[in-house]
Design a protein around this motif. Structure first.
Motif, PDB file in Angstrom:
ATOM      1  N   ILE A 223      -8.722 -59.695  38.148  1.00 45.85           N
ATOM      2  CA  ILE A 223      -9.608 -59.074  39.132  1.00 45.85           C
ATOM      3  C   ILE A 223      -8.854 -57.873  39.701  1.00 45.85           C
ATOM      4  O   ILE A 223      -7.798 -58.019  40.315  1.00 45.85           O
ATOM      5  N   ILE A 224      -9.391 -56.678  39.467  1.00 51.05           N
ATOM      6  CA  ILE A 224      -8.729 -55.450  39.868  1.00 51.05           C
ATOM      7  C   ILE A 224      -9.519 -54.785  40.999  1.00 51.05           C
ATOM      8  O   ILE A 224     -10.739 -54.589  40.880  1.00 51.05           O
ATOM      9  N   LYS A 225      -8.829 -54.439  42.076  1.00 47.09           N
ATOM     10  CA  LYS A 225      -9.471 -53.728  43.182  1.00 47.09           C
ATOM     11  C   LYS A 225      -9.316 -52.214  42.966  1.00 47.09           C
ATOM     12  O   LYS A 225      -8.208 -51.742  42.677  1.00 47.09           O
ATOM     13  N   THR A 226     -10.431 -51.481  43.106  1.00 48.66           N
ATOM     14  CA  THR A 226     -10.389 -50.033  42.907  1.00 48.66           C
ATOM     15  C   THR A 226     -11.147 -49.301  44.015  1.00 48.66           C
ATOM     16  O   THR A 226     -12.001 -49.875  44.690  1.00 48.66           O
ATOM     17  N   GLN A 227     -10.815 -48.049  44.159  1.00 49.33           N
ATOM     18  CA  GLN A 227     -11.611 -47.074  44.917  1.00 49.33           C
ATOM     19  C   GLN A 227     -11.780 -45.891  43.963  1.00 49.33           C
ATOM     20  O   GLN A 227     -10.990 -44.960  43.966  1.00 49.33           O
ATOM     21  N   ALA A 228     -12.790 -45.966  43.137  1.00 49.42           N
ATOM     22  CA  ALA A 228     -12.926 -45.020  42.028  1.00 49.42           C
ATOM     23  C   ALA A 228     -13.033 -43.578  42.494  1.00 49.42           C
ATOM     24  O   ALA A 228     -12.530 -42.671  41.818  1.00 49.42           O
ATOM     25  N   ASP A 229     -13.664 -43.348  43.617  1.00 51.66           N
ATOM     26  CA  ASP A 229     -13.823 -41.977  44.101  1.00 51.66           C
ATOM     27  C   ASP A 229     -12.493 -41.365  44.524  1.00 51.66           C
ATOM     28  O   ASP A 229     -12.356 -40.135  44.592  1.00 51.66           O
ATOM     29  N   ARG A 230     -11.488 -42.224  44.787  1.00 49.37           N
ATOM     30  CA  ARG A 230     -10.167 -41.742  45.162  1.00 49.37           C
ATOM     31  C   ARG A 230      -9.129 -42.044  44.085  1.00 49.37           C
ATOM     32  O   ARG A 230      -7.933 -41.864  44.299  1.00 49.37           O
ATOM     33  N   PHE A 231      -9.567 -42.576  42.960  1.00 44.51           N
ATOM     34  CA  PHE A 231      -8.712 -42.899  41.814  1.00 44.51           C
ATOM     35  C   PHE A 231      -7.687 -43.982  42.139  1.00 44.51           C
ATOM     36  O   PHE A 231      -6.648 -44.083  41.488  1.00 44.51           O
ATOM     37  N   VAL A 232      -7.993 -44.800  43.134  1.00 42.79           N
ATOM     38  CA  VAL A 232      -7.110 -45.909  43.501  1.00 42.79           C
ATOM     39  C   VAL A 232      -7.381 -47.101  42.568  1.00 42.79           C
ATOM     40  O   VAL A 232      -8.526 -47.502  42.375  1.00 42.79           O
ATOM     41  N   GLY A 233      -6.329 -47.642  41.980  1.00 39.27           N
ATOM     42  CA  GLY A 233      -6.453 -48.815  41.122  1.00 39.27           C
ATOM     43  C   GLY A 233      -6.852 -48.511  39.691  1.00 39.27           C
ATOM     44  O   GLY A 233      -6.971 -49.439  38.874  1.00 39.27           O
ATOM     45  N   ILE A 234      -7.046 -47.259  39.331  1.00 36.46           N
ATOM     46  CA  ILE A 234      -7.494 -46.909  37.976  1.00 36.46           C
ATOM     47  C   ILE A 234      -6.395 -47.161  36.945  1.00 36.46           C
ATOM     48  O   ILE A 234      -6.666 -47.676  35.855  1.00 36.46           O
ATOM     49  N   LYS A 235      -5.162 -46.825  37.274  1.00 34.83           N
ATOM     50  CA  LYS A 235      -4.058 -47.092  36.341  1.00 34.83           C
ATOM     51  C   LYS A 235      -3.922 -48.590  36.091  1.00 34.83           C
ATOM     52  O   LYS A 235      -3.718 -49.028  34.944  1.00 34.83           O
ATOM     53  N   GLU A 236      -4.040 -49.382  37.161  1.00 36.68           N
ATOM     54  CA  GLU A 236      -3.953 -50.841  37.009  1.00 36.68           C
ATOM     55  C   GLU A 236      -5.113 -51.368  36.152  1.00 36.68           C
ATOM     56  O   GLU A 236      -4.933 -52.297  35.362  1.00 36.68           O
ATOM     57  N   LEU A 237      -6.272 -50.763  36.303  1.00 35.47           N
ATOM     58  CA  LEU A 237      -7.433 -51.188  35.511  1.00 35.47           C
ATOM     59  C   LEU A 237      -7.213 -50.890  34.032  1.00 35.47           C
ATOM     60  O   LEU A 237      -7.512 -51.736  33.177  1.00 35.47           O
ATOM     61  N   ILE A 238      -6.688 -49.725  33.720  1.00 32.48           N
ATOM     62  CA  ILE A 238      -6.419 -49.389  32.323  1.00 32.48           C
ATOM     63  C   ILE A 238      -5.347 -50.307  31.742  1.00 32.48           C
ATOM     64  O   ILE A 238      -5.424 -50.715  30.574  1.00 32.48           O
ATOM     65  N   GLU A 239      -4.368 -50.671  32.540  1.00 36.28           N
ATOM     66  CA  GLU A 239      -3.356 -51.624  32.071  1.00 36.28           C
ATOM     67  C   GLU A 239      -3.995 -52.971  31.732  1.00 36.28           C
ATOM     68  O   GLU A 239      -3.631 -53.615  30.734  1.00 36.28           O
ATOM     69  N   ALA A 240      -4.965 -53.416  32.552  1.00 35.65           N
ATOM     70  CA  ALA A 240      -5.667 -54.677  32.279  1.00 35.65           C
ATOM     71  C   ALA A 240      -6.476 -54.574  30.985  1.00 35.65           C
ATOM     72  O   ALA A 240      -6.526 -55.521  30.193  1.00 35.65           O
ATOM     73  N   ILE A 241      -7.100 -53.415  30.768  1.00 38.65           N
ATOM     74  CA  ILE A 241      -7.844 -53.188  29.522  1.00 38.65           C
ATOM     75  C   ILE A 241      -6.900 -53.241  28.329  1.00 38.65           C
ATOM     76  O   ILE A 241      -7.191 -53.870  27.304  1.00 38.65           O
ATOM     77  N   ASP A 242      -5.740 -52.565  28.460  1.00 41.44           N
ATOM     78  CA  ASP A 242      -4.747 -52.569  27.378  1.00 41.44           C
ATOM     79  C   ASP A 242      -4.294 -53.993  27.056  1.00 41.44           C
ATOM     80  O   ASP A 242      -4.152 -54.367  25.885  1.00 41.44           O
ATOM     81  N   GLN A 243      -4.060 -54.792  28.086  1.00 40.78           N
ATOM     82  CA  GLN A 243      -3.623 -56.179  27.882  1.00 40.78           C
ATOM     83  C   GLN A 243      -4.696 -56.989  27.162  1.00 40.78           C
ATOM     84  O   GLN A 243      -4.380 -57.814  26.299  1.00 40.78           O
ATOM     85  N   HIS A 244      -5.963 -56.747  27.520  1.00 42.10           N
ATOM     86  CA  HIS A 244      -7.035 -57.475  26.848  1.00 42.10           C
ATOM     87  C   HIS A 244      -7.147 -57.065  25.384  1.00 42.10           C
ATOM     88  O   HIS A 244      -7.410 -57.900  24.506  1.00 42.10           O
ATOM     89  N   GLN A 245      -6.923 -55.790  25.086  1.00 41.89           N
ATOM     90  CA  GLN A 245      -6.949 -55.329  23.696  1.00 41.89           C
ATOM     91  C   GLN A 245      -5.837 -55.992  22.875  1.00 41.89           C
ATOM     92  O   GLN A 245      -6.039 -56.367  21.728  1.00 41.89           O
ATOM     93  N   VAL A 246      -4.668 -56.145  23.492  1.00 41.98           N
ATOM     94  CA  VAL A 246      -3.560 -56.842  22.819  1.00 41.98           C
ATOM     95  C   VAL A 246      -3.953 -58.293  22.535  1.00 41.98           C
ATOM     96  O   VAL A 246      -3.720 -58.823  21.444  1.00 41.98           O
ATOM     97  N   TYR A 247      -4.563 -58.930  23.528  1.00 47.05           N
ATOM     98  CA  TYR A 247      -5.029 -60.311  23.371  1.00 47.05           C
ATOM     99  C   TYR A 247      -6.024 -60.425  22.205  1.00 47.05           C
ATOM    100  O   TYR A 247      -5.932 -61.354  21.379  1.00 47.05           O
ATOM    101  N   ARG A 249      -6.314 -58.512  19.558  1.00 43.66           N
ATOM    102  CA  ARG A 249      -5.625 -58.330  18.274  1.00 43.66           C
ATOM    103  C   ARG A 249      -4.812 -59.564  17.906  1.00 43.66           C
ATOM    104  O   ARG A 249      -4.808 -60.002  16.748  1.00 43.66           O
ATOM    105  N   GLU A 250      -4.111 -60.111  18.891  1.00 44.17           N
ATOM    106  CA  GLU A 250      -3.257 -61.281  18.619  1.00 44.17           C
ATOM    107  C   GLU A 250      -4.069 -62.496  18.172  1.00 44.17           C
ATOM    108  O   GLU A 250      -3.565 -63.345  17.433  1.00 44.17           O
ATOM    109  N   HIS A 251      -5.321 -62.598  18.619  1.00 49.15           N
ATOM    110  CA  HIS A 251      -6.160 -63.744  18.277  1.00 49.15           C
ATOM    111  C   HIS A 251      -7.217 -63.408  17.222  1.00 49.15           C
ATOM    112  O   HIS A 251      -8.156 -64.184  17.009  1.00 49.15           O
ATOM    113  N   ASN A 252      -7.060 -62.243  16.575  1.00 51.97           N
ATOM    114  CA  ASN A 252      -7.966 -61.814  15.494  1.00 51.97           C
ATOM    115  C   ASN A 252      -9.434 -61.762  15.922  1.00 51.97           C
ATOM    116  O   ASN A 252     -10.337 -61.960  15.097  1.00 51.97           O
ATOM    117  N   LEU A 253      -9.669 -61.504  17.195  1.00 54.24           N
ATOM    118  CA  LEU A 253     -11.044 -61.490  17.701  1.00 54.24           C
ATOM    119  C   LEU A 253     -11.768 -60.190  17.385  1.00 54.24           C
ATOM    120  O   LEU A 253     -12.994 -60.148  17.377  1.00 54.24           O
TER     121      LEU A 253
END
Length: 319
Positions: A223-247, A249-253
């Protein structure tokens, strides 16, 4: 452009070809479907991120912020924003282009609005073909924003690898989550406008709902908290997306999703054949008589098989 030259132009990333191809696909024509199906062989390279949630949570602003941050990381970005259609003209309001103007002005970003045209599920019938086109054109990341109907945003699960469910404090989203069944849809939850009162309550409500889901999974939904209009939390959100992409690939999904997409193309082709069968039989006056035959007691399944067989033979002879 004919289909072959358009196809080659899209593969080469030609912007004019992209625009023409998306228009073909959006209009739902036979040539558009054939183009999308041919392009599928060149897909599978982009990461496809779905962004869904109820109206008012700031999806378009979030998409704009994600696109700008991804560009800083040298990603090329394709954006598909599905807008609600006018009940009168069938056209889309297309307000997303205005809200995303900052990212749209970037030459590394290509944005297209699609009209839902009354299709339920949060997307449009053209969405899958449009995703294929942008993927085949070589975009690194494709962001797909749903229409935001808030009740049946489920189509995105079929097409996106990672689905972001966006909520905001004070909009009753904890109840909305239960209604829409988004516990099954979301891979990452985003509490946008997190500077508002009630943000922590929304986060706690989500954590509580997730703990009650009862589904054991190696992926822990962040669960990522953001303030998109101020770009707060966007880097953390992309990191969460990257982690899910790794997941994935690792599980052949990703392979499983690819199979489901190819299966969707086959089903769509069969549905198109059935529509063509009915249209031709109505033109020949056979359809009404066949309906009357069923009313008089003839087996409907047998009748349908007979009609389909006859149509396929006629079609083969015509070719």
């Amino acid at each position: 452009m004919d289909l072959n030259s358009l196809y080659e132009g899209i593969i080469a990333g030609n912007r004019r070809a992209l625009a023409r191809g998306l228009s073909w696909i959006d209009e739902g024509s036979v040539r558009g479907k054939e183009l999308a199906h041919r392009l599928f062989a060149h897909t599978g390279h982009a990461r496809i991120i779905g962004i869904t949630g109820a109206p008012g949570v700031g999806k378009s602003t979030l998409v704009n912020a994600l696109a700008l941050e991804l560009r800083k990381r040298q990603n090329t970005v394709g954006i598909l924003a599905v807008d609600p259609s006018s009940p009168y003209s069938g056209g889309a309001i297309l307000g997303d282009r205005i809200r995303m103007q900052e990212s749209v002005d970037d030459k590394g970003v290509y944005m297209r609005s699609l009209a839902s045209r009354g299709h339920v599920g949060g997307l449009s019938r053209a969405a899958f073909g449009a995703i294929n086109l942008l993927d085949a054109a070589g975009f690194d990341t494709i962001l797909v924003e749903t229409v935001g109907a808030g009740q049946a945003e489920v189509d995105i699960m079929r097409y996106a690898q990672t689905v972001l469910v966006v909520l905001a404090p004070g909009l009753g989203d904890d109840i909305q989550a239960i209604k829409a069944g988004i516990l099954e849809i979301g891979n990452v939850f985003v509490v946008n406008k997190s500077d508002r009162d009630g943000a922590e309550l929304t986060v706690r409500s989500l954590k509580g709902l997730l703990s009650l889901s009862g589904e054991a999974s190696p992926w822990t939904v962040p669960i990522i908290k953001t303030q998109a209009d101020r770009f707060v939390g966007i880097k953390e959100l992309i990191e969460a997306i990257d982690q899910h992409q790794v997941y994935l690939r690792e599980h052949n999904l990703l392979d499983n999703l690819r199979y489901q997409q190819a299966e969707h193309i086959l089903k769509q082709s069969l549905e198109d054949i059935m529509v063509a069968v009915q249209s031709e039989m109505e033109h020949q006056g056979i359809w009404r008589q066949s309906v009357l035959d069923i009313l008089s007691g003839e087996d409907s399944t047998r009748k349908a098989k007979t009609l389909l067989t006859q149509w396929l033979k006629t079609s083969a002879q015509g070719e």
